[in-house]
Scaffold this motif. Structure first.
Motif, PDB file in Angstrom:
ATOM      1  N   GLU A   1      48.267  49.669  31.081  1.00 22.54           N
ATOM      2  CA  GLU A   1      47.570  50.818  30.681  1.00 22.54           C
ATOM      3  C   GLU A   1      46.524  51.223  31.780  1.00 22.54           C
ATOM      4  OE1 GLU A   1      45.180  51.521  26.903  1.00 22.54           O
ATOM      5  OE2 GLU A   1      47.097  50.455  26.244  1.00 22.54           O
ATOM      6  N   MET A   2      45.593  50.278  32.014  1.00 21.27           N
ATOM      7  CA  MET A   2      44.536  50.628  33.186  1.00 21.27           C
ATOM      8  C   MET A   2      45.201  51.276  34.321  1.00 21.27           C
ATOM      9  SD  MET A   2      42.411  46.807  32.741  1.00 21.27           S
ATOM     10  CE  MET A   2      40.757  47.660  33.756  1.00 21.27           C
ATOM     11  N   ILE A   3      46.303  50.734  34.767  1.00 23.44           N
ATOM     12  CA  ILE A   3      46.761  51.422  36.167  1.00 23.44           C
ATOM     13  C   ILE A   3      47.273  52.944  35.581  1.00 23.44           C
ATOM     14  CG2 ILE A   3      48.572  51.403  37.774  1.00 23.44           C
ATOM     15  CD1 ILE A   3      48.317  48.159  37.632  1.00 23.44           C
ATOM     16  N   SER A   4      47.998  52.899  34.471  1.00 20.45           N
ATOM     17  CA  SER A   4      48.473  54.388  34.258  1.00 20.45           C
ATOM     18  C   SER A   4      47.367  55.338  33.956  1.00 20.45           C
ATOM     19  CB  SER A   4      49.497  54.291  33.228  1.00 20.45           C
ATOM     20  OG  SER A   4      48.639  54.062  32.037  1.00 20.45           O
ATOM     21  N   ASN A   5      46.135  54.898  33.434  1.00 15.09           N
ATOM     22  CA  ASN A   5      44.859  55.643  33.428  1.00 15.09           C
ATOM     23  C   ASN A   5      44.236  55.837  34.521  1.00 15.09           C
ATOM     24  OD1 ASN A   5      45.608  55.949  30.580  1.00 15.09           O
ATOM     25  ND2 ASN A   5      44.431  54.377  29.740  1.00 15.09           N
ATOM     26  N   LYS A   6      44.754  55.331  35.484  1.00 15.74           N
ATOM     27  CA  LYS A   6      44.077  55.229  36.954  1.00 15.74           C
ATOM     28  C   LYS A   6      42.461  54.838  36.765  1.00 15.74           C
ATOM     29  CE  LYS A   6      46.746  59.179  38.289  1.00 15.74           C
ATOM     30  NZ  LYS A   6      47.837  58.538  38.587  1.00 15.74           N
TER      31      LYS A   6
ATOM     32  N   TYR B   1      55.780  42.896  39.524  1.00 18.24           N
ATOM     33  CA  TYR B   1      55.968  44.091  39.612  1.00 18.24           C
ATOM     34  C   TYR B   1      54.852  44.479  40.723  1.00 18.24           C
ATOM     35  CZ  TYR B   1      58.054  43.855  35.030  1.00 18.24           C
ATOM     36  OH  TYR B   1      58.546  43.631  34.167  1.00 18.24           O
ATOM     37  N   TYR B   2      55.091  45.501  41.652  1.00 18.43           N
ATOM     38  CA  TYR B   2      53.916  45.755  42.718  1.00 18.43           C
ATOM     39  C   TYR B   2      53.707  47.338  42.570  1.00 18.43           C
ATOM     40  CZ  TYR B   2      56.298  41.740  45.094  1.00 18.43           C
ATOM     41  OH  TYR B   2      56.658  40.586  45.357  1.00 18.43           O
ATOM     42  N   VAL B   3      52.519  47.623  42.886  1.00 22.34           N
ATOM     43  CA  VAL B   3      51.705  48.802  42.773  1.00 22.34           C
ATOM     44  C   VAL B   3      50.980  48.993  43.888  1.00 22.34           C
ATOM     45  CG1 VAL B   3      50.160  50.109  41.183  1.00 22.34           C
ATOM     46  CG2 VAL B   3      51.753  48.576  40.017  1.00 22.34           C
ATOM     47  N   SER B   4      51.236  49.814  44.698  1.00 20.50           N
ATOM     48  CA  SER B   4      50.235  50.331  46.076  1.00 20.50           C
ATOM     49  C   SER B   4      49.180  51.133  45.578  1.00 20.50           C
ATOM     50  CB  SER B   4      51.191  51.134  46.786  1.00 20.50           C
ATOM     51  OG  SER B   4      52.467  50.469  47.219  1.00 20.50           O
ATOM     52  N   PHE B   5      48.015  50.891  46.210  1.00 15.79           N
ATOM     53  CA  PHE B   5      46.908  51.716  45.728  1.00 15.79           C
ATOM     54  C   PHE B   5      46.060  52.301  47.034  1.00 15.79           C
ATOM     55  CE2 PHE B   5      45.384  47.575  45.718  1.00 15.79           C
ATOM     56  CZ  PHE B   5      44.086  47.582  46.455  1.00 15.79           C
ATOM     57  N   ASN B   6      45.069  53.333  46.844  1.00 10.80           N
ATOM     58  CA  ASN B   6      44.243  53.585  47.896  1.00 10.80           C
ATOM     59  C   ASN B   6      43.075  53.620  47.146  1.00 10.80           C
ATOM     60  OD1 ASN B   6      43.190  54.406  50.242  1.00 10.80           O
ATOM     61  ND2 ASN B   6      43.843  56.574  49.985  1.00 10.80           N
ATOM     62  N   HIS B   7      41.880  52.540  47.809  1.00 11.16           N
ATOM     63  CA  HIS B   7      40.697  52.686  47.229  1.00 11.16           C
ATOM     64  C   HIS B   7      39.809  53.337  48.046  1.00 11.16           C
ATOM     65  CE1 HIS B   7      37.469  51.346  44.631  1.00 11.16           C
ATOM     66  NE2 HIS B   7      37.069  50.895  45.751  1.00 11.16           N
TER      67      HIS B   7
ATOM     68  N   TYR C   1      46.475  55.283  42.444  1.00 17.55           N
ATOM     69  CA  TYR C   1      47.764  54.447  42.202  1.00 17.55           C
ATOM     70  C   TYR C   1      48.882  55.088  42.738  1.00 17.55           C
ATOM     71  CZ  TYR C   1      44.197  51.469  39.987  1.00 17.55           C
ATOM     72  OH  TYR C   1      43.369  50.612  39.609  1.00 17.55           O
ATOM     73  N   PHE C   2      49.822  54.679  43.661  1.00 20.50           N
ATOM     74  CA  PHE C   2      51.083  55.387  43.968  1.00 20.50           C
ATOM     75  C   PHE C   2      52.372  55.129  43.155  1.00 20.50           C
ATOM     76  CE2 PHE C   2      48.352  55.140  47.710  1.00 20.50           C
ATOM     77  CZ  PHE C   2      48.022  56.326  48.046  1.00 20.50           C
ATOM     78  N   ASN C   3      52.471  54.173  42.468  1.00 16.99           N
ATOM     79  CA  ASN C   3      53.411  53.859  41.356  1.00 16.99           C
ATOM     80  C   ASN C   3      52.944  53.119  40.319  1.00 16.99           C
ATOM     81  OD1 ASN C   3      53.116  51.593  43.273  1.00 16.99           O
ATOM     82  ND2 ASN C   3      55.136  51.152  43.302  1.00 16.99           N
TER      83      ASN C   3
END
Length: 77
Positions: A13-18, A58-64, A72-74
């Protein structure tokens, strides 16, 4: 240490809420997870987050960026 379903769903949920990368790290450290350790269920490297839940990874790519925040890209499914 393993993630239970509630914690996995909260991270998802944190990742989907950016939410910011710092808040994700703060949640993990508060839960007792070392995000710098590769053997941890949640590992955060320079540009990728890996979350191990049950037998799946599960892998999630990000740019900070300090100016634009975390992108987050996925998302986790």
């Amino acid at each position: 240490m393993k993630l239970n379903k509630d914690n996995f769903n909260y991270i998802k949920e944190m990742i989907s809420n950016k939410e910011s990368l710092n808040s994700l790290k703060g949640f993990c450290k508060g839960f007792g997870l070392d995000t710098d350790n590769y053997a941890s269920p949640v590992h955060i490297s320079e540009d990728k987050i890996s979350v191990r839940y049950r037998t799946n990874t599960y892998y999630v790519s990000f740019n900070h960026s300090k100016i634009y925040g975390t992108t987050y890209f996925n998302t986790l499914k």
